[in-house]
Design an enzyme around this catalytic site. Sequence first.
Site, short mmCIF file in Angstrom:
data_model
loop_
_atom_site.label_atom_id
_atom_site.label_comp_id
_atom_site.label_asym_id
_atom_site.label_seq_id
_atom_site.Cartn_x
_atom_site.Cartn_y
_atom_site.Cartn_z
CG ASN A 158 -0.35 -0.10 2.52
OD1 ASN A 158 0.81 -0.53 2.63
ND2 ASN A 158 -1.06 0.30 3.54
CE LYS A 202 8.95 -10.77 0.42
NZ LYS A 202 7.94 -10.21 -0.50
N GLY A 219 2.93 -5.60 7.18
CA GLY A 219 1.97 -6.42 6.45
C GLY A 219 0.84 -6.85 7.36
CB SER A 220 -1.79 -9.31 6.82
OG SER A 220 -1.03 -10.47 6.57
CB VAL A 221 -2.69 -9.66 12.08
CG1 VAL A 221 -2.53 -10.46 13.37
CG2 VAL A 221 -2.92 -8.19 12.39
N PRO A 222 -1.77 -12.07 10.14
CG PRO A 222 -3.53 -13.09 9.00
CD PRO A 222 -2.99 -11.75 9.37
CB THR A 223 2.14 -12.19 6.84
OG1 THR A 223 1.11 -12.47 5.91
CG2 THR A 223 3.48 -12.52 6.22
CD GLU A 246 4.98 -0.18 12.46
OE1 GLU A 246 3.75 0.03 12.52
OE2 GLU A 246 5.79 0.36 13.23
CB CYS A 285 -1.83 -0.11 8.29
SG CYS A 285 -0.78 1.35 8.39
CD GLU A 339 -6.08 -4.35 7.80
OE1 GLU A 339 -5.59 -5.47 7.60
OE2 GLU A 339 -5.39 -3.34 8.03
CD GLU A 362 8.24 0.87 10.12
OE1 GLU A 362 7.26 1.31 9.49
OE2 GLU A 362 9.05 0.04 9.65
#
Length: 517
Positions: free
Chosen positions: A180, A203, A255-259, A277, A311, A414, A491
């Site tokens: 994003n 990455k 990135g996302s919570v699961p990742t 984050e 986010c 989300e 951050e």
Amino acid sequence: MPVGKFLVQRLRVPTILHGISRSASSGSMVISDPLNFWSARRVKLNDTAKTEAVYEPATGRLLCQLQHCGEEEVNQAVSNGHSAFGVWSKMSGMERAKVMLEAARIIERRREEIAEVEVVNNGKSITEARLDVDSARLCIEYYAGLASTLAGQHVQLPGGSFAYTRREPLGVCVGIGAWNYPLQIAAWKSAPALACGNSMVFKPSPVTPVTAVLLAEIYVQAGAPSGLYNVVQGGQETGMLLCYHPSVAKVSFTGSVPTGKKIMEMAASGVKPVTLELGGKSPLIVFEDSDLENAVRGALMANFLSQGQVCSNGTRVFVQRQILPQFLEEVVQRTRAIQIGDPLLEQTRMGAVVSRPQLEKVLGYIRQAKEEGARILCGGEPITPADPKLKNGYYMSPCVMDNCTDNMTCVQEEIFGPVMSVLPFDTEEEVLRRANDTTMGLAAGVFTRDVKRAHRVVENLQAGTCFINNYNITPVEVPFGGYKASGIGRENGQVTIEFYSQLKTVVVEMGDVDSLF
Ligand SMILES: NC(=O)c1ccc[n+]([C@@H]2O[C@H](COP(=O)([O-])OP(=O)(O)OC[C@H]3O[C@@H](n4cnc5c(N)ncnc54)[C@H](O)[C@@H]3O)[C@@H](O)[C@H]2O)c1
Ligand SMILES: C[N+](C)(C)CCCC=O
């Protein structure tokens, strides 16, 4: 927005980008150069590398083919990072700052072309992309300023002995980004990392791989040693190789919570620190005494930047019942007026969602919300702009829903799209309980004219970043990050130095060793 000023800058900039041919119009940019970067240059992988198509959201057109890095390439990038670390970590803060400030200067000079590339790869409006480029530059400038301030302590001990602490870098840090804010994320991670004397292997998301490589070229042009900031492209497999790599000292993930949970597990196996984050489902609370005009503006800023793919978005908009009708009328009127279309046009305020699957996902959430009893007040439909070249782009109208309840899927999960859920409330105590009733805690906002209430409410909100009478403002001088499942670490701001450095204690004996043996 001083559109005229932007236009002038746009016309002044050169039109040639390395490996990219463009003319500021959607559907015309071609990206042909490799997108992996180490040894201070773009690297083409051999033909057996896994490839992935990258699309232009505004047109649905193929933008380039991405080559994924495997073990061999990740090893090369990390090894380059190691070599650079040997040089960079020995430089003084002032020397590092000089390179970083030069990088910031180049970004400022190339603002327009970088913003255009971001638009073509991500789909957000050019106006927003320029602000993202500014945020990236400001972050690099800010940490350049801090680089020479890193210092330890001197502690007097008995008998003339003493100890001191040294603030030292960690080594090769890995950055993994979401799609994003591609350039901004790369800068928000690399700037503090480099200021502290680390090197980085970054990455990007495979959906938006392009601008992180421009940043790599800029660091080299600014005088960074070869291997200081490297880019490896790929998805989950490449990310995993980085997280498990024995020579990697830290992983900073957006990135996302699961990742994020997976990243933490992988880093734990090597006892590596992480910055996470992650996602959010943030509340925005509008009290009846708010300045309604500002509250409405705030609600739009909290939901529709970057096509709602932010986010920190305040997607649960709690409005005190007395002002609900006026609030909804204003919000709906302004939402309907948002100009949707070619993101490279000056007048566009909402561009394209990042990908076809993301668009389908968002529309699916809206369908489900209707089934669960929400009322669509405006938007929530796929859109085909009149311009024929945009007909395969991923557009939708921003959506405002009321009749929402706390247990609906659209209020709990989300969505990551332009969808605002409005929920009425009656009392401060009630709204605080409901606002905090989530596993996430990235951000929160409150609109009120009552200064005591504003501070009382934010004190009780479980969120890492709280806004009073505004929303989604993230100056690089202040920390940004989440409570609860929305993340670990911060951050931006001075505190982030802590997350990219470690303390060494040195104890110095000035007398004899007082041995017990
Ligand atoms: N808190 C913040 O600052 C912030 C900022 C931007 C986005 N986000 C969050 O990011 C999410 C959207 O981004 P996304 O869809 O790209 O997220 P994502 O979690 O799907 O992917 C993020 C990155 O992780 C990589 N990845 C995926 N699986 C991996 C694995 N097993 N190991 C290593 N790397 C892996 C992806 O390739 C990508 O680069 C949203 O939840 C949003 O809230 C958070
Ligand atoms: C600059 N914004 C809009 C607050 C975005 C912060 C990063 C989250 O996605």
